[in-house]
Design an enzyme around this catalytic site. Structure first.
Site, PDB file in Angstrom:
ATOM      1  N   ASP A  30     -26.650   3.073 -56.458  1.00  0.00           N
ATOM      2  CA  ASP A  30     -27.598   2.338 -57.303  1.00  0.00           C
ATOM      3  C   ASP A  30     -27.198   0.879 -57.504  1.00  0.00           C
ATOM      4  O   ASP A  30     -26.028   0.561 -57.711  1.00  0.00           O
ATOM      5  CB  ASP A  30     -27.706   3.017 -58.671  1.00  0.00           C
ATOM      6  N   TRP A  34     -28.877   7.959 -50.949  1.00  0.00           N
ATOM      7  CA  TRP A  34     -27.827   6.958 -51.222  1.00  0.00           C
ATOM      8  C   TRP A  34     -26.892   6.699 -50.036  1.00  0.00           C
ATOM      9  O   TRP A  34     -25.712   6.386 -50.215  1.00  0.00           O
ATOM     10  CB  TRP A  34     -26.973   7.368 -52.425  1.00  0.00           C
ATOM     11  N   GLY A  35     -27.386   6.895 -48.821  1.00  0.00           N
ATOM     12  CA  GLY A  35     -26.534   6.627 -47.653  1.00  0.00           C
ATOM     13  C   GLY A  35     -25.705   7.821 -47.214  1.00  0.00           C
ATOM     14  O   GLY A  35     -24.921   7.713 -46.263  1.00  0.00           O
ATOM     15  N   ASP A  56     -34.897  12.213 -54.526  1.00  0.00           N
ATOM     16  CA  ASP A  56     -33.488  11.955 -54.830  1.00  0.00           C
ATOM     17  C   ASP A  56     -32.580  13.078 -54.306  1.00  0.00           C
ATOM     18  O   ASP A  56     -33.054  14.022 -53.655  1.00  0.00           O
ATOM     19  CB  ASP A  56     -33.380  11.797 -56.363  1.00  0.00           C
TER      20      ASP A  56
HETATM   21  C1  GLA Z   1     -30.501   8.138 -58.819  1.00  0.00           C
HETATM   22  C2  GLA Z   1     -31.282   7.163 -57.950  1.00  0.00           C
HETATM   23  C3  GLA Z   1     -31.903   6.094 -58.816  1.00  0.00           C
HETATM   24  C4  GLA Z   1     -32.812   6.729 -59.863  1.00  0.00           C
HETATM   25  C5  GLA Z   1     -32.027   7.743 -60.683  1.00  0.00           C
HETATM   26  C6  GLA Z   1     -32.920   8.546 -61.607  1.00  0.00           C
HETATM   27  O1  GLA Z   1     -29.387   7.553 -59.404  1.00  0.00           O
HETATM   28  O2  GLA Z   1     -30.434   6.576 -56.982  1.00  0.00           O
HETATM   29  O3  GLA Z   1     -32.636   5.163 -58.022  1.00  0.00           O
HETATM   30  O4  GLA Z   1     -33.896   7.342 -59.213  1.00  0.00           O
HETATM   31  O5  GLA Z   1     -31.354   8.666 -59.839  1.00  0.00           O
HETATM   32  O6  GLA Z   1     -32.198   9.457 -62.380  1.00  0.00           O
END
Ligand code: GLA
Length: 334
Positions: free
Chosen positions: A185, A163-164, A128
């Protein structure tokens, strides 16, 4: 070393349903479901534990420590169980100093953590991007973890999750990731899903064997329940569309519903042979957008052995009628 992710990775991830409420028993039960209910035979392979598995601090040697209440036998025990069922085991960490839920991240501990994961028998790492130092170089730190995983002596699929940020479709393949999250998400509702689907249309060309664009874990079958659940959840038809689109775009298929509870119709959908065959097509060609018309999009995708697939996707919640000509698809009408 094995060549990983020749086709989009498939598996299960705890986050969508369970969020922080994860533990050994639940994970073993889900593992059993994957085998007993036909998911393994359908191609699902990785059982992945997301955030919130460790203690809040490292031990005196700087190692991550599994929460003994959640995982009383430690992570190797879970990995061994998953392996004994013919499946692979995935874990989670973060490129920043903390994970998104505030547990220790791997920043400046990349090689130590990769060695620890390898010693437990981990086959997959979701990585992450929370709490990343503002003066740090995000791309470079993903490279460091990719190197650490390769140096660990174990085949570990690297699932980058930024996340891009910084247009990962342009560089994640080159730093060694096998899949990369390209969006924020997902929530278990149609507007969230549709926003993700439309946001990635320009990035299909980066998808190819070895490294795939991850549009997030599936919400198919969640029915509004769980961590990313929403009382205004997708309808069955909208879940069908989600699954079909992920398959059509060769996105990783990481299930997020509680497999102990999903109904028969969702099990059938998640194991749909033709859609999974499309997703796993060995040529891994991206779709070609033929046309956008009154809210729906028409795609064609070449497959191995001379087959091709046609995709018609309506991103609105009201019905549309689509007309497609053979000429548009590049084939003679007679
Ligand atoms: C981020 C990621 C999610 C998940 C959460 C966990 O938001 O994008 O997919 O892994 O963290 O805290």
């Amino acid at each position: 070393m094995a060549i990983l992710a020749q086709t989009p990775p498939m598996g299960f991830n705890t986050w969508n349903t369970f969020g922080p409420n994860i533990n050994e028993q639940m994970l073993l039960e889900i593992t059993d479901m994957i085998v007993e209910q036909g998911y393994r035979d359908a191609g699902y392979e990785y059982v992945v534990i997301d955030d919130c598995w460790s203690l809040r601090e490292r031990d005196e040697d700087g190692n991550l420590v599994p929460d003994p209440e959640k995982f009383p036998h430690g992570m190797k025990y879970v990995a061994d169980y998953v392996h004994s069922k013919g499946l692979k085991f995935g874990m989670y960490s973060c490129a920043g100093t903390r994970t998104c839920a505030g547990y220790p991240g791997s920043f400046d501990h990349e090689f130590q953590d990769a060695r620890l994961f390898a010693s437990w028998g981990v086959d997959f790492l979701k990585y992450d991007y929370c709490y990343f130092p503002s003066n740090g170089d995000g791309k470079q730190r993903y490279l460091v973890m990719a190197q650490a995983l390769r140096a660990s002596g174990r085949d570990i699929l690297f699932s980058a999750c930024n996340w891009g940020s910084h247009e990962p479709w342009n560089w994640m393949r080159s730093i060694g990731a096998h899949m990369y999250r390209s969006t924020g998400d997902i929530w278990d509702n149609f507007p969230s899903t549709a926003a993700i689907m439309t946001s990635q249309m320009g990035n299909f060309n980066a998808n190819a064997a070895g490294c795939f664009n991850d549009m997030d874990m599936l919400t198919v079958g969640m029915g509004g329940q769980g961590n990313v659940g929403d009382s205004n959840c997708n309808t069955y038809g909208e879940y069908e569309m989600q699954f079909a689109y992920w398959c059509f775009c060769a996105a990783p298929l990481m299930m997020g519903a509680d497999l102990r509870k999903v109904g028969e119709e969702y099990r059938t959908l998640l194991q749909h042979k033709d859609l999974i065959r499309l997703n796993q097509d060995p040529e891994c060609r991206p779709p070609y957008k033929v046309r956008k018309d009154a809210g729906y999009h028409v795609f064609v995708r070449h497959l191995a052995d001379g087959e091709f697939a046609i995709g018609v996707f309506n991103f609105h919640q009201d019905p549309r009628t689509a007309e497609i000509t053979f000429a548009e698809l590049g084939v003679p009408a007679d």
